[in-house]
Design a protein around this motif. Structure first.
Motif, mmCIF file in Angstrom:
data_model
loop_
_atom_site.group_PDB
_atom_site.id
_atom_site.type_symbol
_atom_site.label_atom_id
_atom_site.label_comp_id
_atom_site.label_asym_id
_atom_site.label_seq_id
_atom_site.Cartn_x
_atom_site.Cartn_y
_atom_site.Cartn_z
ATOM 1 N N ASP A 101 37.445 -44.385 27.632
ATOM 2 C CA ASP A 101 36.045 -44.223 27.186
ATOM 3 C C ASP A 101 35.789 -42.791 26.731
ATOM 4 O O ASP A 101 35.131 -42.542 25.711
ATOM 5 N N HIS A 102 36.339 -41.889 27.569
ATOM 6 C CA HIS A 102 36.116 -40.492 27.190
ATOM 7 C C HIS A 102 36.788 -40.161 25.856
ATOM 8 O O HIS A 102 36.253 -39.415 25.015
ATOM 9 N N LEU A 103 37.994 -40.764 25.679
ATOM 10 C CA LEU A 103 38.690 -40.532 24.411
ATOM 11 C C LEU A 103 37.937 -41.138 23.224
ATOM 12 O O LEU A 103 37.877 -40.558 22.132
ATOM 13 N N LYS A 104 37.374 -42.318 23.492
ATOM 14 C CA LYS A 104 36.596 -42.936 22.416
ATOM 15 C C LYS A 104 35.400 -42.074 22.034
ATOM 16 O O LYS A 104 35.069 -41.871 20.860
ATOM 17 N N LYS A 105 34.751 -41.548 23.085
ATOM 18 C CA LYS A 105 33.590 -40.717 22.810
ATOM 19 C C LYS A 105 34.003 -39.452 22.056
ATOM 20 O O LYS A 105 33.383 -39.032 21.064
ATOM 21 N N THR A 106 35.082 -38.872 22.581
ATOM 22 C CA THR A 106 35.563 -37.644 21.941
ATOM 23 C C THR A 106 36.049 -37.929 20.527
ATOM 24 O O THR A 106 35.812 -37.155 19.590
ATOM 25 N N THR A 107 36.739 -39.078 20.351
ATOM 26 C CA THR A 107 37.249 -39.445 19.030
ATOM 27 C C THR A 107 36.105 -39.669 18.045
ATOM 28 O O THR A 107 36.169 -39.307 16.860
ATOM 29 N N GLY A 108 34.990 -40.235 18.513
ATOM 30 C CA GLY A 108 33.844 -40.435 17.619
ATOM 31 C C GLY A 108 33.256 -39.123 17.144
ATOM 32 O O GLY A 108 32.915 -38.943 15.969
ATOM 33 N N GLU A 109 33.153 -38.189 18.143
ATOM 34 C CA GLU A 109 32.631 -36.875 17.745
ATOM 35 C C GLU A 109 33.565 -36.198 16.752
ATOM 36 O O GLU A 109 33.141 -35.602 15.756
ATOM 37 N N LEU A 110 34.862 -36.342 17.026
ATOM 38 C CA LEU A 110 35.815 -35.720 16.130
ATOM 39 C C LEU A 110 35.815 -36.387 14.757
ATOM 40 O O LEU A 110 35.989 -35.730 13.729
ATOM 41 N N ALA A 111 35.625 -37.706 14.738
ATOM 42 C CA ALA A 111 35.563 -38.412 13.446
ATOM 43 C C ALA A 111 34.366 -37.946 12.620
ATOM 44 O O ALA A 111 34.444 -37.774 11.395
ATOM 45 N N PHE A 112 33.238 -37.730 13.342
ATOM 46 C CA PHE A 112 32.057 -37.222 12.634
ATOM 47 C C PHE A 112 32.334 -35.848 12.060
ATOM 48 O O PHE A 112 31.965 -35.535 10.914
ATOM 49 N N GLN A 113 32.977 -35.005 12.881
ATOM 50 C CA GLN A 113 33.321 -33.683 12.379
ATOM 51 C C GLN A 113 34.282 -33.778 11.205
ATOM 52 O O GLN A 113 34.218 -32.990 10.246
ATOM 53 N N VAL A 114 35.209 -34.782 11.315
ATOM 54 C CA VAL A 114 36.152 -34.975 10.212
ATOM 55 C C VAL A 114 35.415 -35.336 8.930
ATOM 56 O O VAL A 114 35.719 -34.842 7.830
ATOM 57 N N LEU A 115 34.410 -36.201 9.033
ATOM 58 C CA LEU A 115 33.637 -36.570 7.843
ATOM 59 C C LEU A 115 32.900 -35.359 7.254
ATOM 60 O O LEU A 115 32.857 -35.152 6.022
ATOM 61 N N GLU A 116 32.318 -34.564 8.149
ATOM 62 C CA GLU A 116 31.646 -33.361 7.656
ATOM 63 C C GLU A 116 32.624 -32.441 6.950
ATOM 64 O O GLU A 116 32.342 -31.889 5.875
ATOM 65 N N LEU A 117 33.768 -32.278 7.561
ATOM 66 C CA LEU A 117 34.778 -31.428 6.944
ATOM 67 C C LEU A 117 35.245 -31.997 5.616
ATOM 68 O O LEU A 117 35.507 -31.248 4.643
ATOM 69 N N GLN A 118 35.360 -33.338 5.552
ATOM 70 C CA GLN A 118 35.733 -33.969 4.282
ATOM 71 C C GLN A 118 34.680 -33.687 3.199
ATOM 72 O O GLN A 118 35.006 -33.401 2.029
ATOM 73 N N GLN A 119 33.386 -33.771 3.606
ATOM 74 C CA GLN A 119 32.333 -33.473 2.639
ATOM 75 C C GLN A 119 32.415 -32.027 2.163
ATOM 76 O O GLN A 119 32.288 -31.723 0.975
ATOM 77 N N GLN A 120 32.636 -31.140 3.121
ATOM 78 C CA GLN A 120 32.771 -29.735 2.738
ATOM 79 C C GLN A 120 33.973 -29.533 1.826
ATOM 80 O O GLN A 120 33.929 -28.738 0.871
ATOM 81 N N ILE A 121 35.064 -30.262 2.163
ATOM 82 C CA ILE A 121 36.265 -30.146 1.324
ATOM 83 C C ILE A 121 35.970 -30.628 -0.104
ATOM 84 O O ILE A 121 36.384 -30.017 -1.099
ATOM 85 N N LYS A 122 35.255 -31.750 -0.211
ATOM 86 C CA LYS A 122 34.904 -32.264 -1.542
ATOM 87 C C LYS A 122 34.050 -31.236 -2.314
ATOM 88 O O LYS A 122 34.261 -31.002 -3.512
ATOM 89 N N ILE A 123 33.068 -30.659 -1.568
ATOM 90 C CA ILE A 123 32.215 -29.662 -2.235
ATOM 91 C C ILE A 123 33.054 -28.485 -2.696
ATOM 92 O O ILE A 123 32.936 -27.990 -3.829
ATOM 93 N N LYS A 124 33.928 -28.003 -1.802
ATOM 94 C CA LYS A 124 34.769 -26.874 -2.177
ATOM 95 C C LYS A 124 35.703 -27.229 -3.319
ATOM 96 O O LYS A 124 36.011 -26.402 -4.182
ATOM 97 N N LEU A 125 36.179 -28.508 -3.315
ATOM 98 C CA LEU A 125 37.042 -28.925 -4.418
ATOM 99 C C LEU A 125 36.283 -28.903 -5.757
ATOM 100 O O LEU A 125 36.817 -28.495 -6.789
ATOM 101 N N ARG A 126 35.034 -29.409 -5.715
ATOM 102 C CA ARG A 126 34.244 -29.377 -6.952
ATOM 103 C C ARG A 126 34.003 -27.939 -7.414
ATOM 104 O O ARG A 126 34.108 -27.626 -8.600
ATOM 105 N N VAL A 127 33.646 -27.084 -6.434
ATOM 106 C CA VAL A 127 33.451 -25.678 -6.790
ATOM 107 C C VAL A 127 34.735 -25.088 -7.352
ATOM 108 O O VAL A 127 34.732 -24.342 -8.344
ATOM 109 N N LEU A 128 35.850 -25.490 -6.712
ATOM 110 C CA LEU A 128 37.131 -24.982 -7.207
ATOM 111 C C LEU A 128 37.432 -25.490 -8.616
ATOM 112 O O LEU A 128 37.949 -24.741 -9.465
ATOM 113 N N ASP A 129 37.093 -26.767 -8.885
ATOM 114 C CA ASP A 129 37.287 -27.296 -10.245
ATOM 115 C C ASP A 129 36.426 -26.543 -11.258
ATOM 116 O O ASP A 129 36.893 -26.212 -12.370
ATOM 117 N N GLU A 130 35.160 -26.296 -10.855
ATOM 118 C CA GLU A 130 34.301 -25.543 -11.763
ATOM 119 C C GLU A 130 34.848 -24.145 -12.009
ATOM 120 O O GLU A 130 34.862 -23.653 -13.151
#
Length: 613
Positions: A101-130
């Protein structure tokens, strides 16, 4: 992540083995040993599959996550809980469930952070393309700038080469100019020396001629004295039979005898008396002979008898006739050689002819054909033709019995200010505001000579083999019509508005804008000048005309206030003023060759005929 998973599975197996040992090989109550191993293996396999899938997709993220997990207090808490887990209070299954249970909870938080990081990565990629696209555009611009720079450098090299060539050419031209200036100075010095030598030789020749003439005069005078003395000593017998006949009805034979007797007596009296006409004439010719210098008038002109029939001009005192002669302002007026015909020209583009009879002006004819105003009129010496200058850049010639012009002389680029008959009947001279003087052949109706002048030509007059012109640069120029060259420049007091020659062509009158009339003696080398001024006299325009009386004794001009001023040449003083007949500036005046009449015209269309009676 894979290392953490392996370590976690090893801990799980160790914990399970310990529990088995502590339990003495018995299966956990309520369950089977095989089933326990199955679900453990199942969980481990799922974890491995998830770990494999996630590690394949998110290698970088897993690496950062592993670092984060190592530093996390949660990991420390989980490890500490797993190390200090009590054997009696909890079972392995519950511990694993809690961990899960604790791992699931921790994994969910980490997945959310992963999504945020993915969004930031996409933004940085677009900025990098520009930024990449901007960098590519800048690189292209830089490449274009390099090309332009290369072209400019090549152009600079080419311009430097051209400048070098031009510098060399300029240096060569400068050297040539310096050489030319040096030669010019040498030529000027040589010219000055030649002129001085020529003047010296001329003076010597003149001195020799004067000495020769003086010797001849002395010899002639000595001979005359001897003749007079011998005539005085001789005895003359006078017979009364040689007296003049009292009757005109004498026979031809007696006339011949009387004529011979008269000649003999004349010869006797010529020898006997110093008061005889021949001797007086000889003395007059002897003592009135003058040495000539360089003058505008030729010897033939000096010997030529004065033109005209006026013995004594009358000073005008009374207005005989006042009339509105034109529809607009009058610019010029001129008497014919017979003094019985008058011509006026105005801005209404016509010339009107007036007959002078019994102290009045009678309209005779109107000459039209000009498209603009008339600036100057003149009769020929025979009085059968009239010449006019016009604002329409032409000069026109009429016969007095025709109302349309016989010839129209075109060629000037600006208004024609003066037109005069030359001393040759078939030639005409014109002056213009285009700074040229032109000589015309009336037989061909063509210009035969053009003289370029440095200034606006306001008026001109013609004499034997010369043309005299007045200009706005305060100079009067004398031109040799045969060589088409300026032979003399006479200074004026201001802008010249008009010129007039005396009847004997020996004196030149000029009217200037500085309210001064100047009389020049053309016979003298120094061209003696006399200025005539009067209080109240003002030159009204750039074309105000002044005249000399036919006998050369008076000068006349009209003022801006409508008054006629007349000066005495001998005294230099103002002779008379004629006011109250003109209401505007007087533009021109004219004196009849008989000396009897005087006419003045103004800008308000009025013409006034004056006389002394």
């Amino acid at each position: 992540m894979a290392a953490d998973s392996v370590a976690f599975s090893r801990r799980m197996r160790t914990d399970s083995a310990g529990e088995s040992e502590r339990s003495g090989g018995f299966v956990v109550p309520g369950g089977h040993g095989g089933s326990g191993d199955t679900w453990r293996r199942h969980i481990v396999s799922q974890l491995k599959n998830r770990d494999r899938n996630q590690s394949d997709s998110f290698q970088d993220l897993i690496r950062f996550y592993s670092r984060l997990l190592d530093k996390s207090s949660l990991t420390n808490g989980i490890l500490s809980c797993s190390v200090r887990r009590p054997c009696s209070d909890s079972s392995p299954v519950s511990s694993l469930l809690n961990q899960n249970d604790h791992l699931k909870k921790t994994t969910g938080e980490l997945a959310f952070q992963v999504l945020e990081l993915q969004q930031q990565i996409k933004i940085k990629l677009r900025v990098l393309d520009e930024q990449d696209s901007s960098l590519l555009a800048e690189r292209r611009r830089l490449a274009g700038a390099f090309d332009v720079r290369q072209d400019l450098q090549e152009r600079v090299v080419q311009v430097q080469e051209e400048n070098g060539a031009l510098k060399m050419e300029y240096d060569s031209l400068l050297e040539r100019q310096r050489g030319a200036e040096t030669r010019l100075r040498e030529e000027k010095v040589r010219e000055g020396n030649l002129v001085e030598d020529m003047i010296h030789l001329k003076r010597q020749a003149a001195a020799c001629m004067n000495n020769r003439n003086e010797r001849r005069s002395r010899a002639r005078e000595a001979n005359l004295q001897k003749e007079l003395q011998s005539a005085a000593r001789s005895k003359v017998a006078i017979d009364s039979s040689f007296s003049a006949p009292t009757s005109r009805s004498t026979s031809p034979k007696n006339e011949i005898q009387d004529e011979s007797t008269e000649r003999r007596h004349t010869r006797l009296f010529r020898s006997a008396s110093a008061t005889s006409p021949r001797i007086l004439t000889s003395f007059r010719e002897l003592f009135n002979r003058k040495r000539r210098g360089h003058s505008v008038c030729s010897l033939e002109e000096d010997l030529k008898s004065p033109v005209g029939i006026c013995l004594s001009a009358r000073v005008p005192a009374r207005a005989l006739h006042v009339l509105e002669a034109h529809e607009q302002g009058i610019n010029t007026v001129r008497f014919s050689s017979s003094s019985d015909l008058l011509a006026t020209g105005g801005t209404d583009r016509v010339i009107k002819l007036w007959e002078v009879r019994a102290g009045s002006l009678t309209h005779r004819a109107t000459l039209d054909g000009s498209t603009e105003g008339i600036t100057c009129v003149e009769f020929d010496s025979a009085g059968s033709r009239i010449l006019a200058a016009s604002y329409d850049k032409s000069a026109l010639l009429w016969r007095l019995d025709e109302s349309v012009p016989k010839l129209t002389l075109t060629g000037h680029s600006r208004k024609v200010t003066a037109a005069r008959f030359s001393t040759l009947l078939h030639q005409v001279v014109t002056g213009s505001a285009d700074r040229t003087i032109r000589l015309w052949d009336l037989h061909r109706a063509a210009c035969v000579q053009v003289v370029e002048v440095a200034s606006y030509c306001s008026d001109l007059v013609c004499s034997e083999n010369c043309i005299i012109s007045g200009h706005y640069d305060c100079k009067i120029r004398v031109w040799d019509s045969r060589a088409v060259s300026c032979v003399q420049e006479l200074p004026a007091q201001g802008k010249v508005t008009s010129l007039d020659l005396s009847s004997d062509h020996r004196q030149l009158l000029s009217c200037c804008r500085d309210d001064c009339l100047q009389l020049v003696d053309l016979r003298r080398w120094s061209n003696d000048r006399t200025c005539f001024r009067a209080e109240g006299f003002k030159c009204g325009s750039d074309s105000t005309k002044a005249v000399i009386s036919p006998d050369g004794c008076f000068l006349a001009a009209g003022s801006a206030d409508g008054t006629v001023y007349i000066w005495n040449v001998a005294t230099g003083n103002l002779e008379t003023r004629l006011p109250d007949k003109h209401s505007s500036s007087i533009s021109a005046v004219s004196w009849s060759l008989s000396g009897e009449y005087f006419v003045s015209v103004d800008k308000s269309r009025r013409a006034v005929l004056w006389s002394d009676i």
